[in-house]
Motif scaffolding. Structure first.
Motif, mmCIF file in Angstrom:
data_model
loop_
_atom_site.group_PDB
_atom_site.id
_atom_site.type_symbol
_atom_site.label_atom_id
_atom_site.label_comp_id
_atom_site.label_asym_id
_atom_site.label_seq_id
_atom_site.Cartn_x
_atom_site.Cartn_y
_atom_site.Cartn_z
ATOM 1 N N CYS A 157 2.292 1.746 -3.466
ATOM 2 C CA CYS A 157 1.268 2.227 -4.400
ATOM 3 C C CYS A 157 1.009 3.717 -4.218
ATOM 4 O O CYS A 157 0.895 4.463 -5.200
ATOM 5 C CB CYS A 157 -0.021 1.439 -4.211
ATOM 6 S SG CYS A 157 0.043 -0.257 -4.841
ATOM 7 N N HIS A 158 0.918 4.156 -2.969
ATOM 8 C CA HIS A 158 0.710 5.592 -2.714
ATOM 9 C C HIS A 158 1.899 6.401 -3.221
ATOM 10 O O HIS A 158 1.731 7.507 -3.754
ATOM 11 C CB HIS A 158 0.503 5.839 -1.219
ATOM 12 C CG HIS A 158 -0.804 5.327 -0.697
ATOM 13 N ND1 HIS A 158 -1.943 5.290 -1.451
ATOM 14 C CD2 HIS A 158 -1.154 4.844 0.528
ATOM 15 C CE1 HIS A 158 -2.944 4.809 -0.732
ATOM 16 N NE2 HIS A 158 -2.485 4.521 0.477
ATOM 17 N N HIS A 183 -5.230 -1.449 -5.864
ATOM 18 C CA HIS A 183 -5.095 -0.036 -5.493
ATOM 19 C C HIS A 183 -5.848 0.811 -6.501
ATOM 20 O O HIS A 183 -5.727 0.605 -7.718
ATOM 21 C CB HIS A 183 -3.634 0.400 -5.456
ATOM 22 C CG HIS A 183 -3.464 1.865 -5.140
ATOM 23 N ND1 HIS A 183 -3.291 2.821 -6.123
ATOM 24 C CD2 HIS A 183 -3.472 2.527 -3.959
ATOM 25 C CE1 HIS A 183 -3.184 4.009 -5.556
ATOM 26 N NE2 HIS A 183 -3.294 3.858 -4.252
ATOM 27 N N ARG A 206 -7.937 -5.695 7.885
ATOM 28 C CA ARG A 206 -6.524 -5.712 8.270
ATOM 29 C C ARG A 206 -6.284 -6.549 9.520
ATOM 30 O O ARG A 206 -5.227 -7.155 9.683
ATOM 31 C CB ARG A 206 -6.028 -4.279 8.491
ATOM 32 C CG ARG A 206 -6.053 -3.426 7.231
ATOM 33 C CD ARG A 206 -5.230 -4.054 6.120
ATOM 34 N NE ARG A 206 -5.410 -3.404 4.845
ATOM 35 C CZ ARG A 206 -4.676 -2.383 4.421
ATOM 36 N NH1 ARG A 206 -3.713 -1.903 5.179
ATOM 37 N NH2 ARG A 206 -4.891 -1.842 3.246
ATOM 38 N N ASP A 261 -7.470 6.591 -3.837
ATOM 39 C CA ASP A 261 -6.289 6.162 -3.086
ATOM 40 C C ASP A 261 -6.588 5.008 -2.129
ATOM 41 O O ASP A 261 -5.844 4.783 -1.169
ATOM 42 C CB ASP A 261 -5.673 7.329 -2.299
ATOM 43 C CG ASP A 261 -5.161 8.424 -3.208
ATOM 44 O OD1 ASP A 261 -4.665 8.090 -4.298
ATOM 45 O OD2 ASP A 261 -5.276 9.605 -2.845
ATOM 46 N N GLU A 262 -7.646 4.246 -2.397
ATOM 47 C CA GLU A 262 -7.996 3.121 -1.531
ATOM 48 C C GLU A 262 -7.238 1.865 -1.958
ATOM 49 O O GLU A 262 -7.047 1.597 -3.146
ATOM 50 C CB GLU A 262 -9.493 2.859 -1.573
ATOM 51 C CG GLU A 262 -9.951 1.823 -0.547
ATOM 52 C CD GLU A 262 -11.457 1.738 -0.426
ATOM 53 O OE1 GLU A 262 -11.932 1.195 0.588
ATOM 54 O OE2 GLU A 262 -12.161 2.213 -1.342
ATOM 55 N N PHE A 263 -6.835 1.077 -0.968
ATOM 56 C CA PHE A 263 -6.093 -0.169 -1.184
ATOM 57 C C PHE A 263 -6.854 -1.279 -0.479
ATOM 58 O O PHE A 263 -7.163 -1.174 0.705
ATOM 59 C CB PHE A 263 -4.686 -0.026 -0.608
ATOM 60 C CG PHE A 263 -3.799 -1.236 -0.786
ATOM 61 C CD1 PHE A 263 -3.025 -1.382 -1.928
ATOM 62 C CD2 PHE A 263 -3.731 -2.223 0.189
ATOM 63 C CE1 PHE A 263 -2.196 -2.481 -2.100
ATOM 64 C CE2 PHE A 263 -2.914 -3.325 0.030
ATOM 65 C CZ PHE A 263 -2.136 -3.460 -1.121
ATOM 66 N N LYS A 264 -7.171 -2.361 -1.217
ATOM 67 C CA LYS A 264 -7.886 -3.481 -0.631
ATOM 68 C C LYS A 264 -7.164 -4.788 -0.934
ATOM 69 O O LYS A 264 -6.486 -4.914 -1.965
ATOM 70 C CB LYS A 264 -9.324 -3.566 -1.172
ATOM 71 C CG LYS A 264 -10.251 -2.457 -0.691
ATOM 72 C CD LYS A 264 -11.667 -2.689 -1.191
ATOM 73 C CE LYS A 264 -12.605 -1.595 -0.743
ATOM 74 N NZ LYS A 264 -12.801 -1.600 0.727
ATOM 75 N N PHE A 316 -4.332 -8.021 -4.591
ATOM 76 C CA PHE A 316 -4.112 -6.684 -4.043
ATOM 77 C C PHE A 316 -4.581 -5.662 -5.083
ATOM 78 O O PHE A 316 -4.201 -5.742 -6.260
ATOM 79 C CB PHE A 316 -2.629 -6.461 -3.751
ATOM 80 C CG PHE A 316 -2.007 -7.493 -2.843
ATOM 81 C CD1 PHE A 316 -2.038 -7.336 -1.470
ATOM 82 C CD2 PHE A 316 -1.404 -8.631 -3.375
ATOM 83 C CE1 PHE A 316 -1.463 -8.288 -0.630
ATOM 84 C CE2 PHE A 316 -0.825 -9.580 -2.552
ATOM 85 C CZ PHE A 316 -0.865 -9.407 -1.166
ATOM 86 N N GLU A 319 0.830 -1.209 0.000
ATOM 87 C CA GLU A 319 0.000 0.000 0.000
ATOM 88 C C GLU A 319 0.863 1.256 0.000
ATOM 89 O O GLU A 319 0.599 2.215 -0.732
ATOM 90 C CB GLU A 319 -0.920 0.001 1.217
ATOM 91 C CG GLU A 319 -1.855 1.203 1.268
ATOM 92 C CD GLU A 319 -2.847 1.128 2.405
ATOM 93 O OE1 GLU A 319 -3.820 1.906 2.391
ATOM 94 O OE2 GLU A 319 -2.649 0.293 3.324
ATOM 95 N N GLN A 320 1.914 1.250 0.784
ATOM 96 C CA GLN A 320 2.840 2.385 0.840
ATOM 97 C C GLN A 320 3.492 2.621 -0.523
ATOM 98 O O GLN A 320 3.598 3.765 -0.985
ATOM 99 C CB GLN A 320 3.915 2.109 1.891
ATOM 100 C CG GLN A 320 5.022 3.134 1.969
ATOM 101 C CD GLN A 320 6.132 2.683 2.915
ATOM 102 O OE1 GLN A 320 5.905 1.957 3.887
ATOM 103 N NE2 GLN A 320 7.351 3.093 2.629
#
Length: 267
Positions: free
Chosen positions: A163-164, A185, A256, A243-246, A183, A160-161
């Motif tokens: 991807c951001h 994003h 999580r 900006d959502e990550f699933k 995953f 996630e980090q």
């Protein structure tokens, strides 16, 4: 821009219905004519098909529709080129090995100014920003965690980090899978639906085609389908936030708090 399609489920399932509607967007109901691809996980292995032809004209796409391939994790992509020539090596999804595991990646968007230093462990074969970003993600994961694969709980926040970080350079809607987890994003636009008991009939938005999932499933089945745009007209799709990550495992969004209990492995 390109479009993405992903599937994650708790039992091997075919993606023929969703792919049939999705493929029409590759040159008929939408403008994505610069190639397409799809990857199916089967245990630790991957069936990987790509074509630089538009999906509506590709014999390979017809093969996928005619011969159902069952998988627990699938990633598909139709391309409208923004970087890189129209060539086989630039067609998504891309496949690489890390920790002795196959990883499949596809990207919708544009990050032209993301020019990381690549050390050589992972290098692009084509000339797209997408494949460059994929190589960087695996390079950084291997550098951060070393030779031993992390747990899913360790890996998810790190991905996630990353991807951001990459999304700061443009649009970064992505799907990444190791055959166990999917995953996802979202920078701008992605939607998902989770189909489970009681199953209903679904109607494609791009073609006059419907299916009664109650006739082809069991009460225990659960299937998550993720797409850039909803594929059906009579179902309620949930939109990702910007900006959502699933993380999807066994056809469900994993909280999580549950990730600690899930090993990074193919089941």
């Amino acid at each position: 821009m390109c479009q993405l399609l992903g599937m994650n489920c708790n039992t091997p399932t075919d993606i023929v219905f969703s792919f049939t509607g999705f493929a029409l967007r590759g040159g008929l109901t939408d403008e994505h004519q610069d190639g397409w691809g799809i990857a199916f996980f089967e245990g630790a292995g991957v069936r990987h098909l790509v074509d630089y032809q538009a999906a509506i004209r590709s014999p390979l796409a017809e093969l996928i529709k005619a011969h159902p391939i069952k998988s627990k994790n699938v990633i598909a992509h139709i391309r409208k080129a923004t970087q890189g020539s129209i060539a086989l090596e630039n067609c998504h999804p891309f496949v690489r090995e890390c920790w002795g595991i196959n990883w499949v990646f596809a990207h919708n968007g544009d990050v032209p100014n993301f020019l990381p230093e690549l050390t050589g462990a992972y290098l692009p074969i084509g000339n797209t920003d997408s494949e460059r970003a994929f190589c960087y993600i695996l390079q950084e994961c291997r550098h951060h965690f070393g030779a031993k694969a992390p747990t899913l709980a360790q890996l998810a926040p790190f991905l996630e980090q990353l991807c951001h970080q990459i999304a700061q350079f443009g649009t970064f809607n992505i799907m990444l899978s190791n055959g166990h987890a999917l995953f996802v994003h979202c920078s701008t636009k992605l939607h998902y639906i989770i189909r489970q008991f009681p199953f209903n009939t679904a109607q494609l938005s791009d073609q006059d085609m419907s299916i009664n999932f109650a006739e082809v499933t069991t009460p225990k089945d659960r299937v998550a389908v993720i797409a850039t745009q909803p594929l059906t007209t009579n179902e309620t799709w949930a939109a990702f936030a910007k900006d959502e990550f699933k993380v999807f495992v066994d056809g469900a969004v994993m909280p999580r708090s549950n990730l600690d209990q899930t090993a990074l492995s193919v089941s």
